[in-house]
Structures are given as structure tokens and as C-alpha cells.
Scaffold this motif. Structure first.
Motif, PDB file in Angstrom:
ATOM      1  N   VAL A 126      -0.070  22.941 -19.503  1.00 54.30           N
ATOM      2  CA  VAL A 126      -0.520  21.398 -19.623  1.00 54.30           C
ATOM      3  C   VAL A 126       0.040  21.005 -18.107  1.00 54.30           C
ATOM      4  CG1 VAL A 126       1.300  20.488 -21.020  1.00 54.30           C
ATOM      5  CG2 VAL A 126      -0.827  19.085 -20.665  1.00 54.30           C
ATOM      6  N   SER A 127      -1.016  20.298 -17.556  1.00 53.44           N
ATOM      7  CA  SER A 127      -0.350  19.512 -16.466  1.00 53.44           C
ATOM      8  C   SER A 127      -0.125  18.068 -16.697  1.00 53.44           C
ATOM      9  CB  SER A 127      -1.633  19.402 -15.349  1.00 53.44           C
ATOM     10  OG  SER A 127      -1.407  18.422 -14.232  1.00 53.44           O
ATOM     11  N   LEU A 128       1.079  17.777 -16.396  1.00 51.69           N
ATOM     12  CA  LEU A 128       1.680  16.371 -16.793  1.00 51.69           C
ATOM     13  C   LEU A 128       0.955  15.278 -15.754  1.00 51.69           C
ATOM     14  CD1 LEU A 128       5.125  17.899 -17.384  1.00 51.69           C
ATOM     15  CD2 LEU A 128       3.476  17.448 -19.306  1.00 51.69           C
ATOM     16  N   PRO A 129       0.324  14.709 -16.220  1.00 49.13           N
ATOM     17  CA  PRO A 129      -0.607  13.554 -15.513  1.00 49.13           C
ATOM     18  C   PRO A 129       0.210  12.596 -14.563  1.00 49.13           C
ATOM     19  CG  PRO A 129      -0.874  12.973 -17.774  1.00 49.13           C
ATOM     20  CD  PRO A 129       0.148  14.397 -17.866  1.00 49.13           C
ATOM     21  N   SER A 130      -0.043  12.175 -13.539  1.00 52.17           N
ATOM     22  CA  SER A 130       0.570  11.491 -12.624  1.00 52.17           C
ATOM     23  C   SER A 130       1.996  11.666 -12.386  1.00 52.17           C
ATOM     24  CB  SER A 130       0.525  10.025 -13.296  1.00 52.17           C
ATOM     25  OG  SER A 130      -1.047   9.760 -13.428  1.00 52.17           O
ATOM     26  N   GLY A 151      10.070  10.380 -13.744  1.00 49.71           N
ATOM     27  CA  GLY A 151      10.306   9.262 -14.203  1.00 49.71           C
ATOM     28  C   GLY A 151       9.547   8.976 -15.707  1.00 49.71           C
ATOM     29  N   VAL A 152       8.890  10.080 -16.153  1.00 48.68           N
ATOM     30  CA  VAL A 152       8.095  10.054 -17.347  1.00 48.68           C
ATOM     31  C   VAL A 152       8.656  10.954 -18.485  1.00 48.68           C
ATOM     32  CG1 VAL A 152       5.723  10.022 -18.414  1.00 48.68           C
ATOM     33  CG2 VAL A 152       6.010   9.548 -16.079  1.00 48.68           C
ATOM     34  N   THR A 153       8.614  10.680 -19.932  1.00 48.57           N
ATOM     35  CA  THR A 153       8.851  11.523 -20.843  1.00 48.57           C
ATOM     36  C   THR A 153       7.788  11.623 -21.673  1.00 48.57           C
ATOM     37  OG1 THR A 153      11.376  11.004 -20.705  1.00 48.57           O
ATOM     38  CG2 THR A 153      10.694  12.127 -22.500  1.00 48.57           C
ATOM     39  N   PHE A 154       7.455  13.166 -21.997  1.00 43.38           N
ATOM     40  CA  PHE A 154       6.267  13.276 -22.700  1.00 43.38           C
ATOM     41  C   PHE A 154       6.802  14.130 -24.131  1.00 43.38           C
ATOM     42  CE2 PHE A 154       4.634  13.484 -18.553  1.00 43.38           C
ATOM     43  CZ  PHE A 154       3.479  12.636 -18.304  1.00 43.38           C
ATOM     44  N   GLY A 155       6.020  13.992 -25.092  1.00 42.11           N
ATOM     45  CA  GLY A 155       6.231  14.557 -26.165  1.00 42.11           C
ATOM     46  C   GLY A 155       4.873  15.446 -26.605  1.00 42.11           C
ATOM     47  N   LEU A 156       5.080  16.792 -26.355  1.00 38.44           N
ATOM     48  CA  LEU A 156       3.742  17.663 -26.436  1.00 38.44           C
ATOM     49  C   LEU A 156       3.711  18.346 -27.742  1.00 38.44           C
ATOM     50  CD1 LEU A 156       4.393  19.470 -23.024  1.00 38.44           C
ATOM     51  CD2 LEU A 156       2.891  17.447 -23.563  1.00 38.44           C
ATOM     52  N   SER A 157       2.402  18.673 -28.359  1.00 41.23           N
ATOM     53  CA  SER A 157       2.449  19.863 -29.336  1.00 41.23           C
ATOM     54  C   SER A 157       3.008  21.066 -29.162  1.00 41.23           C
ATOM     55  CB  SER A 157       1.014  19.762 -29.815  1.00 41.23           C
ATOM     56  OG  SER A 157       0.823  20.703 -30.703  1.00 41.23           O
ATOM     57  N   ARG A 168       6.840   5.948 -19.826  1.00 40.73           N
ATOM     58  CA  ARG A 168       6.854   6.051 -18.191  1.00 40.73           C
ATOM     59  C   ARG A 168       7.922   5.343 -17.961  1.00 40.73           C
ATOM     60  NH1 ARG A 168       3.001   8.390 -15.513  1.00 40.73           N
ATOM     61  NH2 ARG A 168       1.643   9.202 -16.613  1.00 40.73           N
ATOM     62  N   HIS A 169       9.148   4.762 -18.710  1.00 41.51           N
ATOM     63  CA  HIS A 169      10.387   4.296 -18.184  1.00 41.51           C
ATOM     64  C   HIS A 169      10.490   3.417 -17.024  1.00 41.51           C
ATOM     65  CE1 HIS A 169      11.885   7.410 -21.049  1.00 41.51           C
ATOM     66  NE2 HIS A 169      11.285   8.356 -20.170  1.00 41.51           N
ATOM     67  N   GLY A 171      10.514   0.708 -14.636  1.00 43.79           N
ATOM     68  CA  GLY A 171      12.014   0.185 -13.808  1.00 43.79           C
ATOM     69  C   GLY A 171      12.995   1.384 -13.736  1.00 43.79           C
ATOM     70  N   MET A 172      12.815   2.266 -14.143  1.00 38.47           N
ATOM     71  CA  MET A 172      13.910   3.342 -13.968  1.00 38.47           C
ATOM     72  C   MET A 172      13.700   4.395 -12.634  1.00 38.47           C
ATOM     73  SD  MET A 172      14.860   4.324 -17.824  1.00 38.47           S
ATOM     74  CE  MET A 172      16.078   5.513 -17.401  1.00 38.47           C
ATOM     75  N   GLY A 173      12.604   4.246 -12.369  1.00 42.35           N
ATOM     76  CA  GLY A 173      12.292   5.203 -10.845  1.00 42.35           C
ATOM     77  C   GLY A 173      11.261   6.416 -11.399  1.00 42.35           C
ATOM     78  N   ILE A 174      10.983   7.093 -10.209  1.00 43.09           N
ATOM     79  CA  ILE A 174      10.410   8.466 -10.600  1.00 43.09           C
ATOM     80  C   ILE A 174      11.145   9.675  -9.935  1.00 43.09           C
ATOM     81  CG2 ILE A 174       7.984   7.103 -10.421  1.00 43.09           C
ATOM     82  CD1 ILE A 174       7.797   7.984  -7.249  1.00 43.09           C
ATOM     83  N   GLN A 175      12.257   9.575 -10.255  1.00 37.85           N
ATOM     84  CA  GLN A 175      13.045  10.813  -9.949  1.00 37.85           C
ATOM     85  C   GLN A 175      12.789  11.897 -10.809  1.00 37.85           C
ATOM     86  OE1 GLN A 175      14.160   7.618 -10.321  1.00 37.85           O
ATOM     87  NE2 GLN A 175      15.184   6.996  -8.453  1.00 37.85           N
ATOM     88  N   ASP A 176      13.563  13.136 -10.595  1.00 38.75           N
ATOM     89  CA  ASP A 176      13.414  14.213 -11.383  1.00 38.75           C
ATOM     90  C   ASP A 176      14.506  13.727 -12.542  1.00 38.75           C
ATOM     91  OD1 ASP A 176      12.006  15.893  -9.923  1.00 38.75           O
ATOM     92  OD2 ASP A 176      13.678  16.737  -8.866  1.00 38.75           O
ATOM     93  N   ALA A 177      14.230  14.151 -13.679  1.00 35.90           N
ATOM     94  CA  ALA A 177      15.273  13.576 -14.840  1.00 35.90           C
ATOM     95  C   ALA A 177      15.602  14.877 -15.565  1.00 35.90           C
ATOM     96  CB  ALA A 177      14.174  13.058 -15.927  1.00 35.90           C
TER      97      ALA A 177
END
Length: 188
Positions: A126-130, A151-157, A168-169, A171-177
Motif C-alpha cells: 500500500v502506498s501511504l497517501p500524501s 508526519g502521519v501515522t496510519f493503522g493498516l489492516s 496527521r499530527h 502542528g508536529m511537522g512532516i519529518q520522518d518518524a
């Protein structure tokens, strides 16, 4: 493989991934027991994970299963179209519902991918959008595959990779996490 011995059992070894290679060290002495080259991966960082009698290595869009006793490569999956970045690896304690084999989950280059632990066959991606083509931190538990990137956390099946939720967190930025939980720590 540069050199291999059958000295040591997996429980007594420390596995180190470095520069397109993986080595097993005796945990008590630091002595190198074996070393294996991961072909076609260059000098990238190598993620390592030991699970259920297999050693998994991920680097430069390639995933390998190795024999932890001697470093012999059991299978390789080149993750077609994703051979660019480092990878993160996770295996849940129990296989997802209906799976005949444990599943290895991989985070790399803006994607999450699932492969069978026994053969390396891809089950889904799955490609993680945006999120672009960023490093993906990944953990697996019995409820969801949890990934964080840009800057995004996903829960995947765990069964089909479907996105069940995202945060999308703001205000926390878009850095690697990096991501971790009480039962499934992981590091990016």
C-alpha cells in the motif's frame, strides 16, 4: 558469503547489519561467527530482525531471509519499484487471520508491504497517501500494522493493508518518524 561457520546457536548471537552486509557475533565474546553479503544492495544501512528461526534483513528495497546459524540466504524479494531506501521490519506475535505462515511487514520508500516469512512472496503493498517517498517506521500487533512517516501515522489492516485510520499530527511537522508501543517497540 564471505565466511561461515556453524559455531553458535541463534540465541547466543547478535546480528549486525552494516554496509550491505550482515554479520553474526557471539554475544558473550563479540567474536564474529559468520558474515554474509547482501547482493545488489550497495552500502546501505541494513535492518535486521530475527523471528521464528529465520533472520530477515532489509536494505535498498530488498528483503532477505537468512539462516541465522550460518548466514546462508534462503530467499530474496527485490520489492519491485521500491529499491531505493532503507527498510524497517516487523512481525506480529501471531499471524493475521487465515494466514498459513507468519507475515513479515516492511516499511520503505512511502510504502508498507507484507510478505510471507516462509517464501518471501508478496501478499500486499500500500502506498501511504500524501507522504512522499520517505522512510516508514513500522510495528505489528494483533490489531493493526502501525506505520508512521512524513508526519502521519496510519493503522493498516494486517490482512490486506487497507488503511483503517490515520492521524496527521497537525502542528508536529512532516519529518520522518519513529513509532513504538508497549508490546511492539520499533525504531526507524
Amino acid at each position: 558469503v564471505s565466511h561461515m561457520t556453524t559455531k553458535g546457536h541463534p540465541e547466543s548471537l547478535l546480528f549486525v547489519g552494516l554496509g550491505g552486509r550482515i554479520a553474526a557475533l557471539d554475544r558473550a565474546t563479540g567474536e564474529e561467527v559468520w558474515r554474509a553479503e547482501l547482493p545488489g544492495t550497495g552500502y546501505q544501512v541494513v535492518a535486521v530482525l530475527h523471528h521464528d528461526g529465520r533472520l530477515f534483513a532489509g536494505t535498498a528495497g530488498n528483503i532477505f531471509a537468512l539462516d541465522p546459524v550460518n548466514g546462508a540466504i534462503l530467499w530474496r524479494n527485490c520489492l519491485e519499484g521500491l529499491a531505493y531506501d532503507a527498510a524497517t521490519l516487523a512481525v506480529p506475535l501471531t499471524p493475521p487471520g487465515g494466514s498459513p505462515s507468519p507475515v513479515l511487514y516492511i516499511g520503505t520508500h512511502g510504502y508498507a508491504v507484507a510478505v510471507r516469512c516462509d517464501t518471501g512472496a508478496e501478499l500486499w503493498r500500500v502506498s501511504l497517501p500524501s507522504t512522499g517517498f520517505r522512510l516508514v517506521s513500522i510495528i505489528a500487533n494483533d490489531v493493526a500494522i502501525l506505520v508512521a512517516t512524513a508526519g502521519v501515522t496510519f493503522g493498516l489492516s494486517p490482512v490486506d493493508g487497507r488503511i483503517m485510520w490515520e492521524n496527521r499530527h497537525k502542528g508536529m511537522g512532516i519529518q520522518d518518524a519513529c513509532i513504538g508501543s508497549v508490546t511492539s517497540p520499533a525504531f526507524a
